[in-house]
Write a protein that holds these residues in place. Structure first.
Motif, short mmCIF file in Angstrom:
data_model
loop_
_atom_site.label_atom_id
_atom_site.label_comp_id
_atom_site.label_asym_id
_atom_site.label_seq_id
_atom_site.Cartn_x
_atom_site.Cartn_y
_atom_site.Cartn_z
N GLN A 122 0.74 -1.10 0.09
CA GLN A 122 -0.06 -0.09 0.04
C GLN A 122 0.83 1.40 0.15
O GLN A 122 2.05 1.50 0.80
CB GLN A 122 -0.78 -0.07 1.32
N SER A 162 2.45 4.32 -12.47
CA SER A 162 1.00 5.39 -12.50
C SER A 162 0.69 5.54 -11.22
O SER A 162 0.53 4.77 -10.18
CB SER A 162 -0.06 4.87 -13.39
N HIS A 210 -3.26 7.05 -9.37
CA HIS A 210 -4.46 7.33 -9.44
C HIS A 210 -5.13 8.21 -8.45
O HIS A 210 -4.93 7.63 -7.29
CB HIS A 210 -5.47 6.07 -10.03
N PHE A 226 -8.35 9.04 -1.95
CA PHE A 226 -7.48 7.92 -2.07
C PHE A 226 -6.67 8.17 -3.31
O PHE A 226 -7.03 8.53 -4.33
CB PHE A 226 -8.40 6.72 -2.22
N GLU A 247 0.28 1.88 -9.44
CA GLU A 247 0.56 0.79 -10.32
C GLU A 247 2.01 0.44 -10.37
O GLU A 247 2.79 1.67 -10.59
CB GLU A 247 0.00 1.05 -11.61
N TRP A 285 3.72 -1.24 -12.68
CA TRP A 285 4.25 -1.25 -13.98
C TRP A 285 3.03 -1.31 -14.88
O TRP A 285 1.90 -1.26 -14.71
CB TRP A 285 5.08 -2.48 -14.24
N ASP A 323 -0.23 -3.64 -15.18
CA ASP A 323 0.18 -4.32 -13.86
C ASP A 323 -1.37 -4.78 -13.40
O ASP A 323 -1.46 -5.91 -12.93
CB ASP A 323 0.39 -3.43 -12.72
N TYR A 324 -2.40 -4.42 -14.05
CA TYR A 324 -3.79 -4.80 -13.84
C TYR A 324 -4.38 -4.60 -12.20
O TYR A 324 -5.36 -4.69 -12.14
CB TYR A 324 -4.32 -6.16 -14.21
N LYS A 325 -3.39 -4.07 -11.50
CA LYS A 325 -3.72 -4.12 -10.08
C LYS A 325 -3.23 -2.53 -9.44
O LYS A 325 -2.24 -2.29 -9.69
CB LYS A 325 -2.67 -5.01 -9.35
N LEU A 326 -4.47 -1.94 -8.82
CA LEU A 326 -4.19 -0.78 -8.05
C LEU A 326 -4.02 -1.02 -6.73
O LEU A 326 -4.88 -1.76 -6.13
CB LEU A 326 -5.41 0.19 -8.43
N SER A 327 -2.92 -0.54 -6.16
CA SER A 327 -2.76 -0.65 -4.73
C SER A 327 -3.20 0.75 -4.08
O SER A 327 -2.66 1.63 -4.22
CB SER A 327 -1.49 -0.89 -4.21
N PHE A 328 -4.08 0.52 -3.20
CA PHE A 328 -4.85 2.11 -2.62
C PHE A 328 -4.16 2.24 -1.53
O PHE A 328 -4.00 1.56 -0.37
CB PHE A 328 -6.34 1.95 -2.53
N GLY A 329 -4.08 3.58 -1.03
CA GLY A 329 -3.56 3.99 0.22
C GLY A 329 -5.06 4.27 1.17
O GLY A 329 -5.93 3.74 0.72
N ALA A 330 -4.62 4.40 2.49
CA ALA A 330 -5.60 4.39 3.49
C ALA A 330 -6.61 5.76 3.35
O ALA A 330 -7.57 5.74 4.25
CB ALA A 330 -5.16 4.44 4.96
#
Lengths: 117, 111
Positions: free
Chosen positions: B2, B30, B32, B87, B91, B93, B96-103
């Motif tokens: 995260q 990237s 978001h 939020f 990503e 790379w 990556d297809y995966k977004l990791s969100f912050g708190a």
């Protein structure tokens, strides 16, 4: 366009019960994903799909199954609900030739609030 | 992993400015940004890509420092409608297809 729809809006389950959270989008988006949101944790990716027939695990996949038989639908299954799965669940979709959210906004559904007793 | 957002919360009066930061210990492709109002779904604000490309709403301003793996969202001349939780998602790379969100950062704008 209805956008991204989710059903039900609220659900209460007992430990051990199973259920399916429904998600549908009418924007012909290739990429769809499921997140859970817990207080202080932000959004955590459970599973995602880059197109019909293609799914993969996200950050917290344990206890959840998905399938993607059509472009429109992406249901999330809880096989044996546990109190730790109490959360708000969001489905999202995104367009893009490669199916990735890198270059395109994600449209989120209204969410399902799930409580497991 | 995260990303880390700061501050956790900020209270503003209408017309004041604020900056929300998002940082990662890993190289990013990237960043978001989304805003969520209580009881509602997150709404897209902006995407910032490695190399300088940006996509998003004209009234939103943000930056992405690729060397520091840090992004900042600028709330300028805040309005009551800016209230909500912001939020950032990252990503590692392309595709990556995966977004990791912050708190999240909770912003309250008062009249």
């Amino acid at each position: 366009n209805a956008g991204v729809t989710q059903t039900p809006k609220f659900q209460v389950l007992k430990t051990g019960q199973s259920m399916t959270l429904q998600c549908a989008q009418d924007m012909n988006h290739e990429y769809m994903s499921w997140y859970r949101q817990d207080p202080g944790m932000g959004l955590r990716l459970i599973h995602y799909s880059v197109g019909a027939g293609i799914t993969d695990q996200g950050e917290v996949p344990n206890g959840y199954n998905v399938s993607r038989s059509t472009t429109e639908d992406f249901p999330l299954r809880l096989l044996s609900a546990a109190p730790s799965q109490t959360s708000v669940y969001f489905c999202a979709s995104s367009s893009g030739t490669s199916g990735a959210p890198s270059y395109n906004e994600q449209f989120f559904g209204p969410g399902t609030r799930l409580t497991v007793l | 992993q995260q990303p880390v957002q700061s501050p956790q919360a900020v209270i503003l009066r209408e017309g004041e400015d604020a900056v929300i930061n998002c940082s990662s210990s890993k190289a990013l492709y990237s960043v978001h940004w989304y805003r969520q109002k209580h009881g509602e779904a997150p709404i897209f604000l902006m995407i910032l890509l490695k190399g300088g490309e940006q996509k998003g709403h004209d009234k939103i301003s943000a930056s992405f420092n690729e060397k520091k793996q840090q992004s900042s969202l600028y709330l300028t001349a805040s309005q009551l409608s800016y209230s909500g939780t912001y939020f950032c998602g990252t990503e590692r790379w392309s595709n990556d297809y995966k977004l990791s969100f912050g708190a999240g950062t909770t912003v309250t704008v008062r009249a």
